[in-house]
Design a protein around this motif. Structure first.
Motif, PDB file in Angstrom:
ATOM      1  N   LEU A   4       0.993  -1.057   0.288  1.00  0.00           N
ATOM      2  CA  LEU A   4       0.158   0.341   0.191  1.00  0.00           C
ATOM      3  C   LEU A   4       1.174   0.901  -0.076  1.00  0.00           C
ATOM      4  N   VAL A   5       2.082   1.353   1.019  1.00  0.00           N
ATOM      5  CA  VAL A   5       2.407   2.252   1.142  1.00  0.00           C
ATOM      6  C   VAL A   5       3.751   2.735  -0.298  1.00  0.00           C
ATOM      7  N   ASP A   6       4.015   1.756  -1.606  1.00  0.00           N
ATOM      8  CA  ASP A   6       4.442   2.011  -2.889  1.00  0.00           C
ATOM      9  C   ASP A   6       3.153   2.341  -3.789  1.00  0.00           C
ATOM     10  N   SER A   7       2.655   1.873  -3.418  1.00  0.00           N
ATOM     11  CA  SER A   7       1.594   2.643  -4.575  1.00  0.00           C
ATOM     12  C   SER A   7       1.322   3.499  -4.602  1.00  0.00           C
ATOM     13  N   THR A   8       1.548   3.913  -3.500  1.00  0.00           N
ATOM     14  CA  THR A   8       1.375   5.769  -3.130  1.00  0.00           C
ATOM     15  C   THR A   8       1.923   6.854  -4.640  1.00  0.00           C
ATOM     16  N   GLU A   9       3.498   5.954  -4.952  1.00  0.00           N
ATOM     17  CA  GLU A   9       4.182   6.725  -5.770  1.00  0.00           C
ATOM     18  C   GLU A   9       4.305   7.684  -5.509  1.00  0.00           C
TER      19      GLU A   9
END
Length: 238
Positions: free
Chosen positions: A185-190
């Motif tokens: 989820l953190v990585d998906s925030t771009e």
């Protein structure tokens, strides 16, 4: 069971009875019944304006509705998947034996049944359902270079919704699985520090909605839900 025309995602349904929304109705009717029961004889303004006979009748009606819908889910909403051979919840049914086996990212969903309070996360039928939902047998489960999760027809193929990853974590009993979901989820925030509506399974930089309040709120709930998430360094740079 209660008929619907549209899913929580606003997409048109395939079959008229959506199992997750019916499950949510069962839970909320029973919760409301508990509230009304607490009002009976409490001497408050509501109980003084409403007769005890009326309130007791309301409790009886809501209990009847909840039990009837629940019985419908158990009778018509559970089947044996033709590919896996496992007994599981269907996403949509018509009450005549036809079942649509799938799951959508939006809540209520089959994946979210323990989150809604309808079943325990260790329930055997739910576990079978969960294994199906988080697999390629589910037409709306996508896996790629950027991650894996549920999408839906609202955005289209190969788009993963962070909301589904949050529910994946909130319904998990495995701390490692929860941590993996949170890191994704953190990585998906771009680097925007916000949850998006969806992102491409191969590229988190290709996303819809720069921020999505529903997903952001659920992510906050996830952080509060599992203290172990303090292991993840969520900073303004991420």
């Amino acid at each position: 069971m209660v008929k619907s025309a549209f899913r929580p995602s606003d997409d048109v349904m395939t079959l008229p009875f959506l199992v997750p929304t019916n499950a949510m109705a069962v839970v909320d009717l029973r919760r409301t019944t508990t509230i009304v029961q607490a009002l009976i004889g409490d001497g408050g303004s509501i109980s003084s304006e409403c007769s005890e006979i009326y309130l007791n009748g309301l409790v009886d009606d809501m209990t009847f509705m909840a039990n009837t819908i629940d019985a419908g889910i158990q009778k018509y909403g559970i089947g044996v998947h033709p590919l896996t051979g496992n007994k599981q919840y269907a996403y949509e049914v018509d009450g005549y034996g036809n079942m649509y086996y799938a799951d959508d990212a939006n809540v209520p969903s089959l994946l979210s049944l323990p989150y809604l309070g309808y079943v325990n996360a260790t329930d055997p039928i739910y576990i079978n359902t969960r294994n199906f939902v988080l697999s390629s047998n589910n037409p709306w489960y996508f896996s790629g270079k950027a991650g894996a999760g549920l999408g839906g027809p609202h955005v289209g193929l190969n788009s993963i919704w962070p909301m589904s990853i949050i529910i994946h974590a909130l319904t998990s009993t495995d701390s490692e699985e929860i941590t993996n979901c949170a890191e994704l989820l953190v990585d998906s925030t771009e680097n925007t520090t916000l949850m998006h509506e969806s992102f491409n399974k191969n590229d988190v930089g290709s996303y819809t909605r720069s921020w999505f309040a529903w997903a952001n709120s659920l992510f906050g709930e996830l952080v509060l839900y599992d203290e172990g998430l303090e292991r993840i360094k969520i900073t303004s740079e991420q």
